[in-house]
Write an enzyme that holds these catalytic residues in place. Sequence first.
Site, short mmCIF file in Angstrom:
data_model
loop_
_atom_site.label_atom_id
_atom_site.label_comp_id
_atom_site.label_asym_id
_atom_site.label_seq_id
_atom_site.Cartn_x
_atom_site.Cartn_y
_atom_site.Cartn_z
N ASN A 10 34.72 4.61 40.53
CA ASN A 10 35.66 5.70 39.72
C ASN A 10 34.59 5.83 38.53
OD1 ASN A 10 37.13 6.96 38.31
ND2 ASN A 10 38.67 5.26 37.55
N LYS A 12 35.11 7.97 36.44
CA LYS A 12 35.74 8.69 35.38
C LYS A 12 35.32 10.05 34.77
CE LYS A 12 37.36 3.90 34.66
NZ LYS A 12 38.00 2.93 33.72
N HIS A 96 46.42 5.91 38.00
CA HIS A 96 45.41 5.20 37.15
C HIS A 96 45.99 5.11 35.93
CE1 HIS A 96 41.88 3.95 35.13
NE2 HIS A 96 41.23 3.53 36.02
N GLU A 98 44.63 5.23 32.98
CA GLU A 98 44.38 6.00 32.08
C GLU A 98 45.16 7.33 32.18
OE1 GLU A 98 40.08 5.65 32.95
OE2 GLU A 98 40.16 3.76 32.05
N GLU A 168 45.03 -3.10 39.18
CA GLU A 168 44.16 -3.11 37.79
C GLU A 168 44.76 -3.53 36.63
OE1 GLU A 168 40.75 -0.03 38.90
OE2 GLU A 168 42.16 1.01 38.01
N GLY A 174 37.56 -2.05 31.53
CA GLY A 174 36.52 -1.50 30.77
C GLY A 174 36.40 -2.62 29.67
N SER A 214 36.69 -4.43 35.46
CA SER A 214 35.29 -5.07 35.07
C SER A 214 34.92 -5.72 36.29
CB SER A 214 35.63 -5.99 33.76
OG SER A 214 36.07 -5.33 32.91
P1 PGA Z 1 36.01 -0.83 34.81
O1 PGA Z 1 37.06 0.33 35.25
O2 PGA Z 1 35.36 -1.31 36.24
O3 PGA Z 1 35.00 -0.16 33.99
O4 PGA Z 1 36.75 -1.88 34.23
C1 PGA Z 1 37.84 -0.02 36.55
C2 PGA Z 1 38.83 1.31 36.71
O5 PGA Z 1 39.51 1.59 35.59
O6 PGA Z 1 38.98 1.89 37.78
#
Ligand code: PGA
Length: 251
Positions: A10, A12, A96, A98, A168, A174, A214
Site C-alpha cells: 500500500n 498510500k 482502511h 486512515e 490492521e 506506521g 509495520s
Molecule cells: P505500515 O502500513 O506497514 O506502514 O504500518 C500498513 C497499512 O496501513 O496498510
Amino acid sequence: MSRQKIAAGNWKMNKTFEDGLSLARAISNSELPGSVEVILAVPFIHLKAVRDMTLPARTLHISAQNCSNHGSGAYTGEVSAEMLHSISVPFVLVGHSERRQYFGEDADVLNGKLEQAIAQDIRPIYCCGEPLEIRKAGTHIAYVKEQLDATIFKLSETDFRKLVIAYEPIWAIGTGETASKEQAQEMHLAIRNLIAEAFSPEIADNVSILYGGSVKPANAKELFSQPDVDGGLVGGASLKANDFIQIIQSF
Ligand code: PGA
C-alpha cells in the site's frame, strides 16, 4: 475464490509518477515466487501505467486505494468503480483506518463502496482493526466483530467470496510496533470463526486474511507462518523495492 497467499503493498500518498514506475519496475523485474499473489495498491495516477508494465507477470496485480461510494455524477475529485473497471483494476482497498479516521468513512459509506466495487467486478480488500485503547481494554475482538457486522457481514455469500480481508491494528500502522505473531494469529482465527458463524466454515476457510501494521522483512516470515495469516498488507516497507521483494519471499 479460494484462499491465496498474498503480499500487498500500500503505497498510500507516496511516490511521484516516475518514482512509482521505477519501484513497480524493480518489483516486476525481480524473481517472484509463483505461489504468491503480489498486489500493488498505488495512487490513481499510477494505476494504468503500472498495470501496463506488470501485465505480463501473471501473479502481479494492481489495486486502487479507494473508490467512490457513488456510481457517477457531480462528485468533484472522486473516482468511481466503473472508471477503475474501465482500466481493468481488479482490486480496491475499502475501510482502511486512515480513510475511516481522516475522511470520516463510516459503515454506510463503506457499504456503498463495497457495493460499487463488487458491481464492477472489482474485489475489495476490506480492512479492519482496533485502536490502541481498545487493545488495552482487551475488547479488540468485539470491536472488530462490530466493524464486520456493520459492513461485510451484510453481503450475500456470493459477494463475500470475492473479498480479501486485512486485519490492521491501528496501533501497529506506521508506528514500527508490530502485533506479535500470537496477537495476529489470535485475531485472524477469531475473524475466521466469525465468518464461519456468519456464513459457513467453507467460506471462512477459503477467504484470505492479511495482516497489516509495520510488516517488514525482519518480521514477515514469523507472521506469515501463522496458520490463519495468509499474507500481509504492507505500507512503509512496500516503498523500498528490496524490502518488499524480501517480504514477498517470506512465505
Ligand atoms: P505500515 O502500513 O506497514 O506502514 O504500518 C500498513 C497499512 O496501513 O496498510
